[in-house]
Design a protein around this motif. Structure first.
Motif, PDB file in Angstrom:
ATOM      1  N   THR A  42      22.249  84.299  20.930  1.00  0.00           N
ATOM      2  CA  THR A  42      22.869  85.289  20.034  1.00  0.00           C
ATOM      3  C   THR A  42      23.708  84.633  18.938  1.00  0.00           C
ATOM      4  N   ASN A  43      24.058  83.371  19.151  1.00  0.00           N
ATOM      5  CA  ASN A  43      24.938  82.662  18.198  1.00  0.00           C
ATOM      6  C   ASN A  43      24.797  81.173  18.463  1.00  0.00           C
ATOM      7  N   MET A  44      25.213  80.371  17.529  1.00  0.00           N
ATOM      8  CA  MET A  44      25.297  78.943  17.807  1.00  0.00           C
ATOM      9  C   MET A  44      26.640  78.706  18.500  1.00  0.00           C
ATOM     10  N   ASN A  99      20.008  87.331  29.539  1.00  0.00           N
ATOM     11  CA  ASN A  99      21.395  87.134  29.112  1.00  0.00           C
ATOM     12  C   ASN A  99      21.466  86.777  27.638  1.00  0.00           C
ATOM     13  N   ALA A 100      22.667  86.919  27.108  1.00  0.00           N
ATOM     14  CA  ALA A 100      22.975  86.438  25.761  1.00  0.00           C
ATOM     15  C   ALA A 100      23.680  85.102  25.946  1.00  0.00           C
ATOM     16  N   ALA A 101      23.398  84.144  25.083  1.00  0.00           N
ATOM     17  CA  ALA A 101      24.046  82.834  25.236  1.00  0.00           C
ATOM     18  C   ALA A 101      24.216  82.174  23.881  1.00  0.00           C
ATOM     19  N   GLY A 102      25.078  81.168  23.861  1.00  0.00           N
ATOM     20  CA  GLY A 102      25.287  80.376  22.658  1.00  0.00           C
ATOM     21  C   GLY A 102      24.306  79.202  22.650  1.00  0.00           C
ATOM     22  N   GLN A 132      36.937  83.100  27.861  1.00  0.00           N
ATOM     23  CA  GLN A 132      37.080  82.517  26.514  1.00  0.00           C
ATOM     24  C   GLN A 132      35.800  81.757  26.168  1.00  0.00           C
ATOM     25  N   TYR A 133      35.494  81.725  24.862  1.00  0.00           N
ATOM     26  CA  TYR A 133      34.383  80.878  24.442  1.00  0.00           C
ATOM     27  C   TYR A 133      34.800  79.419  24.582  1.00  0.00           C
ATOM     28  N   GLU A 134      33.818  78.540  24.545  1.00  0.00           N
ATOM     29  CA  GLU A 134      34.061  77.130  24.796  1.00  0.00           C
ATOM     30  C   GLU A 134      34.720  76.478  23.579  1.00  0.00           C
ATOM     31  N   THR A 135      35.251  75.291  23.786  1.00  0.00           N
ATOM     32  CA  THR A 135      35.758  74.517  22.643  1.00  0.00           C
ATOM     33  C   THR A 135      34.603  73.663  22.100  1.00  0.00           C
ATOM     34  N   ALA A 156      21.809  75.703  26.127  1.00  0.00           N
ATOM     35  CA  ALA A 156      22.477  76.980  25.834  1.00  0.00           C
ATOM     36  C   ALA A 156      23.616  77.149  26.830  1.00  0.00           C
ATOM     37  N   VAL A 157      24.595  77.973  26.440  1.00  0.00           N
ATOM     38  CA  VAL A 157      25.760  78.176  27.321  1.00  0.00           C
ATOM     39  C   VAL A 157      26.065  79.665  27.415  1.00  0.00           C
ATOM     40  N   GLY A 158      26.419  80.094  28.630  1.00  0.00           N
ATOM     41  CA  GLY A 158      26.741  81.499  28.820  1.00  0.00           C
ATOM     42  C   GLY A 158      27.602  81.712  30.047  1.00  0.00           C
ATOM     43  N   MET A 159      27.999  82.985  30.233  1.00  0.00           N
ATOM     44  CA  MET A 159      28.989  83.338  31.268  1.00  0.00           C
ATOM     45  C   MET A 159      28.388  84.157  32.405  1.00  0.00           C
ATOM     46  N   SER A 160      27.087  84.071  32.594  1.00  0.00           N
ATOM     47  CA  SER A 160      26.479  84.916  33.640  1.00  0.00           C
ATOM     48  C   SER A 160      25.294  84.191  34.270  1.00  0.00           C
ATOM     49  N   PRO A 188      34.221  81.177  13.465  1.00  0.00           N
ATOM     50  CA  PRO A 188      34.648  81.540  14.826  1.00  0.00           C
ATOM     51  C   PRO A 188      33.596  82.398  15.534  1.00  0.00           C
ATOM     52  N   LEU A 189      33.624  82.383  16.871  1.00  0.00           N
ATOM     53  CA  LEU A 189      32.687  83.183  17.666  1.00  0.00           C
ATOM     54  C   LEU A 189      33.325  84.534  17.981  1.00  0.00           C
ATOM     55  N   SER A 190      32.480  85.559  18.112  1.00  0.00           N
ATOM     56  CA  SER A 190      33.046  86.862  18.483  1.00  0.00           C
ATOM     57  C   SER A 190      32.096  87.629  19.385  1.00  0.00           C
TER      58      SER A 190
HETATM   59  N1  HPA Z   1      29.317  80.969  24.923  1.00  0.00           N
HETATM   60  C1  HPA Z   1      29.378  81.566  26.134  1.00  0.00           C
HETATM   61  N2  HPA Z   1      28.794  82.722  26.391  1.00  0.00           N
HETATM   62  C2  HPA Z   1      28.115  83.315  25.398  1.00  0.00           C
HETATM   63  C3  HPA Z   1      28.010  82.767  24.127  1.00  0.00           C
HETATM   64  C4  HPA Z   1      28.654  81.516  23.862  1.00  0.00           C
HETATM   65  O1  HPA Z   1      28.609  80.948  22.755  1.00  0.00           O
HETATM   66  N3  HPA Z   1      27.259  83.610  23.364  1.00  0.00           N
HETATM   67  C5  HPA Z   1      26.912  84.648  24.178  1.00  0.00           C
HETATM   68  N4  HPA Z   1      27.428  84.477  25.407  1.00  0.00           N
END
Ligand code: HPA
Length: 274
Positions: free
Chosen positions: A235-237, A113-116, A192-195, A209-213, A245-247
């Motif tokens: 993939t990002n902080m 997975n990709a995660a923050g 939505q991304y987290e606050t 790390a945080v993710g949606m899967s 901002p996250l995208s």
């Molecule tokens: N948050 C949640 N899911 C994600 C993120 C994130 O920052 N990056 C990639 N998947």
């Protein structure tokens, strides 16, 4: 609500479409990581839409098909694209492919997975082996009548991720000079991304790390007794760590940039795994 017969019907339909191919390992490919499929020798592709009872992928960068073939000497079934709850699928639909694979004889799962990154020692582009997860009260794929054919009503989750597999993957990746973290994945449904406040709270709770899967799939896989390796690409902080901002585009780009590297490690890992 799906019945055991529905899973069995799908498993035999997919087996037939794959010409009797018997997979040993299921590999779920996360955002931007789908091109591991390019390494399969003579793959057979089956779109999810051709599998009875199976839903389809709508997430960007997720093709929505199974690929079957040989990698690292193992018969593997890959998912190029997964199903997420945020797409609107019911809990049991999102983990459907895990149970389908189980009925086809799969006992091993590699999930990516990709995660923050929540841990500020982490950098985008780095890998984290998932040592454990935190889900708390988010949606659970096992809610509803239990299917004893798959596993018990109250499955143990004290060791979701296989320590032997983690050690093996680490040695493969480190031999290529990769820095490999080990950490806790916090599951949020998204989309939505987290606050920033949520990320601070998650850090206090012990998340890296945080993710949606991934977590729903791992719960279903442990329920039916699979051995699991979970690999996160940072993939990002996470929100609020950097002043930007996250995208979704950034996530896909970082996934694509790491895809070749990670694919190579997974192929080598498969060659060495028991
Ligand atoms: N948050 C949640 N899911 C994600 C993120 C994130 O920052 N990056 C990639 N998947």
């Amino acid at each position: 609500m799906l019945t055991y017969n529905d899973y069995a019907e799908s498993a035999s339909a997919l087996c037939r479409k794959l010409g009797g191919f018997c997979p040993e390992v299921l590999i779920i490919l996360g955002s931007g990581l789908g091109n591991l499929g390019d390494r399969l020798k003579d793959p057979v592709a089956v779109p999810y839409s051709e599998v009875p009872h199976m839903k389809y992928s709508t997430a960007p960068g997720h093709k929505g098909r199974f690929l079957a073939g040989v990698l690292g000497g193992k018969n593997v079934l890959m998912m190029q694209g997964r199903l997420h709850f945020y797409e609107g699928w019911a809990a049991e639909d999102a983990v459907f492919p895990i149970r389908l694979a189980k009925l086809m004889g799969v006992e091993k799962l590699i999930v990516t997975n990709a995660a923050g990154g929540i841990n500020t020692e982490y950098k985008p582009g780095e890998l984290m082996l998932i040592s454990d997860f935190i889900k708390l009260n988010a949606v659970n794929p096992l809610i509803g009548p239990n299917m004893e054919e798959f596993g018990p009503r109250f499955p143990d989750m004290s060791k979701v991720f296989d320590r032997e597999y983690m050690g093996l993957f680490r040695s493969v990746a480190e031999a290529h000079g990769e820095r490999v973290h080990e950490g806790v994945y916090f599951y949020c449904t998204g989309p939505q991304y987290e606050t920033p406040a949520e990320i601070r709270a998650m850090r206090i709770l012990g998340a890296d790390a945080v993710g949606m899967s991934t977590v729903p799939e791992c719960i279903a896989a442990r329920h039916c007794g699979m051995r699991i390796l979970g690999i996160t690409l940072v993939t990002n902080m996470a929100a609020g760590i950097l002043d930007k901002p996250l995208s979704g585009e950034e996530v896909i780009e970082a996934g694509n940039a790491a895809s070749e590297r990670l694919s190579g490690y997974v192929a080598e890992f498969l060659g060495a795994m028991e």
